[in-house]
Structure formats: C-alpha cells, structure tokens
Design an enzyme around this catalytic site. Structure first.
Site, short mmCIF file in Angstrom:
data_model
loop_
_atom_site.label_atom_id
_atom_site.label_comp_id
_atom_site.label_asym_id
_atom_site.label_seq_id
_atom_site.Cartn_x
_atom_site.Cartn_y
_atom_site.Cartn_z
N GLU A 82 0.82 -1.42 -0.01
CA GLU A 82 0.22 0.05 -0.66
C GLU A 82 1.38 1.10 -0.19
O GLU A 82 1.70 1.46 1.08
CB GLU A 82 -1.24 -0.24 0.83
CG GLU A 82 -1.56 1.37 1.14
CD GLU A 82 -2.95 1.29 2.27
OE1 GLU A 82 -3.12 -0.05 2.98
OE2 GLU A 82 -3.53 1.97 3.12
N LYS A 260 -6.74 -0.95 12.00
CA LYS A 260 -6.21 -1.53 10.34
C LYS A 260 -4.97 -0.51 10.85
O LYS A 260 -4.28 -1.02 9.89
CB LYS A 260 -7.93 -1.43 9.12
CG LYS A 260 -6.56 -1.83 8.22
CD LYS A 260 -6.67 -1.22 7.25
CE LYS A 260 -6.26 -1.64 5.77
NZ LYS A 260 -5.41 -0.55 5.09
N ASP A 276 4.75 -14.11 11.45
CA ASP A 276 4.05 -14.54 11.43
C ASP A 276 3.07 -13.68 11.57
O ASP A 276 2.68 -13.58 12.71
CB ASP A 276 3.87 -15.74 12.53
CG ASP A 276 2.56 -16.67 12.61
OD1 ASP A 276 1.52 -16.26 11.47
OD2 ASP A 276 2.45 -17.38 12.77
N HIS A 374 -3.14 9.97 -0.35
CA HIS A 374 -2.94 9.03 -1.36
C HIS A 374 -3.06 9.15 -2.94
O HIS A 374 -2.32 9.03 -3.55
CB HIS A 374 -4.14 7.98 -1.31
CG HIS A 374 -3.61 7.12 0.00
ND1 HIS A 374 -5.02 6.16 -0.47
CD2 HIS A 374 -3.38 7.44 1.06
CE1 HIS A 374 -4.94 5.26 0.93
NE2 HIS A 374 -3.72 6.20 1.62
C1 MEV Z 1 -5.91 2.87 5.29
O1 MEV Z 1 -4.89 1.92 5.20
C2 MEV Z 1 -5.91 3.31 7.04
C3 MEV Z 1 -6.20 3.78 7.40
O2 MEV Z 1 -7.81 3.65 6.92
C4 MEV Z 1 -6.48 4.25 8.86
C5 MEV Z 1 -8.16 4.92 10.03
O3 MEV Z 1 -9.03 5.15 8.95
O4 MEV Z 1 -7.43 5.33 10.59
C6 MEV Z 1 -6.05 5.49 6.76
#
Ligand code: MEV
Length: 426
Positions: A82, A260, A276, A374
C-alpha cells in the site's frame, strides 16, 4: 475439461510444477519468466519454506526514517503493497522525537498453550486435580526444550479454566511458557502435546486440541508518546485526533479501521522481518475484543497544556530466531538494519511503529482527509506508468493534481507534450 486434481504434484521439482501450471493456465513465456524469478530468495530455500512452490512474488522493501524509540534511533524496514504507509510512518516519527522519542516497553515473552479436556462430568474437581499436578506438568513441558530452559525460558506457570460450551463442560489447561527470543509456536505446541496424555491419565477425560493461543495477553507491548500541538498544526488538530480516537473507542465499525491503520505499520515491519503476521493480526483483534466488545487498541488524549498524548497496549508475539527469520536472508538483513538484539526489543519497535502509523492516519483524517496524500502517490505512479522519467514524474503528477484530473490518459498526454517541448531546440 481441465482438472485441478494433479496426483503427486508435490513430488515434482519447482520447474516441473511450473511447467504444469503454465500449460494449465496458458501462461506465456514472459509470464512464466516473471513467475519463476525468485528475486532475493534462493529457490532451494523457497522450496522448503512451503509446499508446491512454483515461483516467487516480490514486494517492495522500504525504510521508514526518523524513529527515536526509548532513546535509540532506528531505521525501520517495511514491506507493504500500500502506498503512503511508509511516508506516513516517517512523517509521524519526525514529530515524535522530542523528550527522548516514543516510549515502548514489552513484557517478558510469555506465550500460552491450550490443552482442551472433554468428557468430564465433574469439571471443577478435575480442575483441582490438574492444578495439583502443576510441578509435574511444568517438568514434563520443560523436558521438551532443554535449550530454552538453559536460556532462562520454559514453562513457568499453569492456569486451568472451566468452560461451559454447547457440547458440555470442558476443562482448559493453559501452559504459560517464556519463549524468550522465539515467536514460540513450535516450543509451546510441542510442550502441550507432551503434557496432554498425562492430563488424560490423571483425570480420565479426553484431550482433543493442544495448541498455542494467538490471544497472547501475557506478551504485551505498551507504547506511549507525546506530540506537541505546535508541531502538528495546533490545538484544533489535537482536538480532531482526540475526537477520532473517541469515535473508535465507542464504535466497532470505526475501531476495525482504526486498528487496521495500526496494523498497516506493524504488519509491514512483520513482513520485512519474516514474522508470522497472521498470528499478530489474530492477537491484535482478539485483544481488542477482550472485554466483550471490540474497541480500539490505542487511545489519544489531550493534556492540560493542550498537547496530544497517545497510548497503546496490545499483544506482540514476534521472534528473532526460528521460522522465516532464520531462513529468509532478507529478514536477517532487516533485523541487521534495525540493529535489534532481542524479540522484546523488536516488539517495542513494532509497537512504536503501530502507534506512529495510527497517529499519521488520524491526523490526516482529522484534517485534509486521507485521499490527498494517496492521490499524490497515485499521480506519480500514473506518471511512471505513462513513461515519465526523472524530473518529469513530479512535473506530470503535479499538473494532474492541480487540474484535479488524475488519470492515466491525461498522464500519457502530459508525458508526450512535456517530452516534446523538452526535446525542442532552445
Ligand atoms: C488505510 O490503509 C488505513 C486508514 O483507513 C486507517 C484509519 O482510518 O485510521 C487510513
């Protein structure tokens, strides 16, 4: 009709397997060549790491800069598909260097093995019986790994839980093992398997599962950091990040994405260092739900002087010996770049990267939004795909951003136009 039933596929050589797949899928010579290129992994190593190997797939290996953790500087290797993650981590780490940087402390490397006992009519009685055999159980477990014991690790403690399930009572024995510098799954699984027959003998019950749990709640990393409002655009940004944190604390839908973002950083380091990463994900998310409701792993608060403090606590089961760390040469190089001396130190660095990554995401979300950063990278990618080289890449990207037209066809047009005007005599 093509059949996926290929007897003895596993017995073929890498090349023979590849040929079979090439024929099956109709891959052309170029596709075959690309797939068979193992990059920096020896084919012999690849072929013993997993089964049925036919080739390799390379991900970019990058370095996040600026990390100051527990007073020590680190260049952090990251492997990820990413865009923006590495830049975000480096930028976050830059505003986290004051006061000695990020503080990150890992507990001892205690992993838990579970032994599932069923067919017990009197589970509470059985629980006591197992606990009475604690010393014997620890001894049997430790006999499986004299080297670990010599290093000061090994089985240290026991816990027994009674579970009421839809198929009846179960008595679950937890073996607490200090696995030191290993991730620990092998050591723990061997121990649980060795202990199980004795538990059956002493209790008259029947053991089914004997396996490590990835909810490694005795192997935690605790990370904290202070970020000064003046370094990140003022108190309004602090308030935005605090509100984002409160949102994630209260709402599992938001917490999943918040976490995430944390794992973006942690898994990138995990991949670079041969960990792992599925175990890390499982540990993180199960820990986030440990109180019965899924929530965020980190918390961001405002101090009375208007600055921002962040904290995070989560399992971090990582190793610097065994597994892919041992066999993959790039994982070893990653550890050398990190200049890490123990699994505990690696856990501390990974906790710090996770918290920094989380901060970067929340800061962007609470201000300009995530898309701008991005899009910048996306525009550069398109420019490269359209044939731009050198300075032209940024030129094409910035024109597309200014125009708000970040598309491949526009990138191609611009590359053509700008290359032409460059080649024109002055
Ligand atoms: C994208 O890979 C991760 C985000 O969505 C994390 C978040 O929303 O805190 C930007």
């Amino acid at each position: 009709m093509k059949s996926s039933r290929i007897p003895k596929f596993y017995k073929l050589s890498v090349k023979e397997r590849l040929d079979k797949v090439v024929e099956y899928a109709g891959l052309d010579e170029n596709e075959k060549r690309l797939l068979s290129n193992l990059g920096n992994l020896d084919i012999k190593i690849a072929d013993v790491m997993i089964e049925n190997v036919i080739g390799g797939m390379t991900y970019p290996f990058a370095i996040a800069t600026n990390f100051l953790i527990n007073g020590k500087d680190y260049l952090v290797p990251m492997v990820i598909e990413e865009s923006s993650v590495v830049a975000a981590a480096s930028n976050a780490a830059r505003v986290m260097r004051r006061d000695g940087g990020i503080k990150s402390i890992a507990t001892d490397s205690i992993m838990i093995g579970q032994i599932q006992l069923v067919d017990v009519d009197n589970p509470y009685y059985v629980k006591q019986v197992i606990l009475e055999h604690k010393n014997e159980i620890l001894k049997i477990a430790n006999e499986q790994d004299p080297i670990l014991v010599k290093l000061g690790g090994g089985a240290k403690d026991l816990e027994v839980r009674v579970l009421d399930t839809r198929v009846g009572h179960m008595v679950i024995t937890h073996l607490h093992v200090d696995v030191k510098d290993a991730m620990g799954a092998n050591a723990v699984n061997t121990m649980t398997e060795a202990v199980a027959p004795y538990i059956e003998e002493w209790t008259g019950g029947r053991v089914y599962l004997r396996i490590i749990t990835n909810l490694a709640d005795k192997r935690l990393v605790r990370t904290r950091v202070k970020v000064y409002a003046e370094d990140i655009g003022g108190e309004e940004v602090v308030d935005g990040i605090v509100a984002a944190s409160a949102f994630a604390e209260a709402d599992p839908y938001r917490a999943a994405t918040h976490n995430k973002g944390i794992m973006n950083g942690i898994i990138a380091v995990a991949l670079a260092t041969g960990q792992d990463h599925r175990a890390l994900e499982a540990g993180a998310h199960s820990y986030a739900a440990k109180d019965g409701k899924y929530t965020s792993l980190s918390r961001w608060e405002k101090t009375d002087d208007g600055n921002l403090v962040g904290t995070m606590e989560m399992p971090m089961a990582v190793g610097i010996i065994g597994g892919a760390v041992k066999v993959h040469p790039i994982a070893r190089i990653a550890l050398k770049i990190l200049s890490i001396n123990s699994a505990k130190e690696l856990a501390e660095v990974m906790g710090a990267v996770g918290l920094a990554q989380n901060f970067a995401a929340l800061r962007a979300l609470a201000t300009e939004g995530i898309q701008r950063g991005h899009m910048k990278l996306h525009a550069r990618n398109l420019a490269v795909m359209a044939g731009a080289k050198g300075e032209l890449i940024d030129k094409v990207a910035s024109i597309m951003i200014k125009e708000g037209r970040i598309r491949f066809d526009r990138a191609k047009e611009l590359v053509e136009e700008l290359s032409k005007s460059r080649n024109m005599p002055e």
